[in-house]
Write an enzyme that holds these catalytic residues in place. Structure first.
Site, short mmCIF file in Angstrom:
data_model
loop_
_atom_site.label_atom_id
_atom_site.label_comp_id
_atom_site.label_asym_id
_atom_site.label_seq_id
_atom_site.Cartn_x
_atom_site.Cartn_y
_atom_site.Cartn_z
N HIS A 1 15.59 -63.82 43.11
CA HIS A 1 16.52 -62.79 43.59
C HIS A 1 17.26 -62.07 42.47
O HIS A 1 18.20 -61.32 42.74
CB HIS A 1 17.50 -63.37 44.62
CG HIS A 1 16.82 -63.98 45.80
ND1 HIS A 1 16.16 -63.22 46.74
CD2 HIS A 1 16.66 -65.27 46.16
CE1 HIS A 1 15.64 -64.03 47.66
NE2 HIS A 1 15.92 -65.28 47.32
N SER B 1 16.39 -66.62 52.27
CA SER B 1 15.40 -66.31 51.25
C SER B 1 13.99 -66.29 51.87
O SER B 1 13.73 -65.52 52.78
CB SER B 1 15.50 -67.30 50.09
OG SER B 1 14.69 -66.90 49.01
#
Length: 310
Positions: free
Chosen positions: A200, A91
């Protein structure tokens, strides 16, 4: 022996992180001070003496993780002439990887980190978004639970962290429904996480649009070390392709299982986690037992990492 460096995302931050390394390497404090000048507050003091609540604010967490990961990488460069074959970041950790691979300048990344965190924090109203960890269920069944639970809202699988460990995100009500569905489908555990930003998921599309603009304002060059991107598990050399991957990353899943397997399939024997905590080291044990993972978080683990390469 071939090795790779990986960099953690949110959740690895802790008050007091890197304190021992700082007492032996001035580059740690220097790296944090460089960030502090850009941010307008003392980032090191926040990480050492601040409250957990303040550090866990997304616009504070991301610069802190960046500074920590870069600090450890700079120590590595002082202590070893060995260069990893590959880098990757989970991430937000992808930004840290790109800095350490010399594709993005550290000061630019500090500004990007603060903006990315701030945009994420304000993208959805408090209580509107949620995330949950689904444990002990196949990827397909987790995805099915989300499809069933959506009912016109957003809930999707967003972090494929390890076999049987998937994080979902979306609207809070839909996430709660997906937790119930996942348990009905046989999940060992389905736990809502203590975060309000549905990272996300498609709810992050407005953040992606804002970050696209910010990314056009900074210089990006081809990495000196290949970096595997979360969104498509490929390496990129074209600066515009890197920008596009960082934009797409915001509203697409983190494909970490595939990333680790790709690293292992290139013949890499050893993985070093550069950052606070051991989250990625723990995931690696569940993903690929044939590739050893070691964290670098203090003097002892730094020594062990250096010794592992002989």
């Amino acid at each position: 022996m071939k090795f790779a460096f990986v960099f953690p995302g949110q959740g690895s931050q802790t008050i007091g992180m890197l304190s021992e390394l700082n007492s032996n390497y001035s580059i740690v404090k220097d790296t944090f001070e460089e960030a502090s000048e850009i941010l307008g507050y003392d980032l090191w003091k926040l990480c050492q003496e601040g409250s957990k609540e303040d550090l866990n604010q997304t616009d504070k967490t991301q610069p802190a993780l960046l500074a920590a990961g870069v600090s450890i990488w700079r120590i590595w460069q002082q202590e070893s002439n060995r260069t990893p074959e590959l880098m990757a970041g989970h991430s937000f950790g992808e930004y840290t990887a790109l800095v350490c691979a010399e594709a993005i300048k550290y000061p630019d990344a500090v500004s990007l980190a603060e903006n990315r965190g701030r945009f994420m924090q304000t993208a959805v109203s408090e209580g509107e978004g949620a995330m949950a960890a689904i444990l002990g269920l196949s990827d397909d069944k987790t995805i099915q639970a989300c499809i069933t639970a959506a009912q016109g809202q957003v809930v999707t699988a967003v972090n494929f962290n390890a076999p049987g460990q998937v994080v979902i995100a979306g609207h809070a009500e839909a996430v709660k429904r997906a937790i119930i569905q996942a348990k009905e489908l046989g999940a060992k555990k389905a736990i809502q996480l203590a975060v309000s930003v549905p990272s996300h998921s498609s709810l992050m599309q407005p953040v992606a649009d804002k970050m696209r603009e910010k990314l056009t304002e900074i210089e990006i060059i081809s990495p000196s070390i290949p970096v595997i991107h979360n969104v498509d598990v490929t390496t990129k050399i074209d600066p515009d392709a890197i920008r596009a991957a960082l934009v797409a990353q915001l509203h697409n899943p983190v494909r970490w299982v595939e990333t680790i397997n790709k690293i292992a399939n290139t013949g890499i024997d050893l993985l070093f986690e550069s950052g606070p905590g051991k989250v990625l080291t723990g995931l690696n044990k569940r993903i690929n037992k044939n590739m050893t993972a070691k964290p670098i978080i203090d003097l002892k683990t730094l020594e062990q990492a250096l010794e592992a390469l002989g």
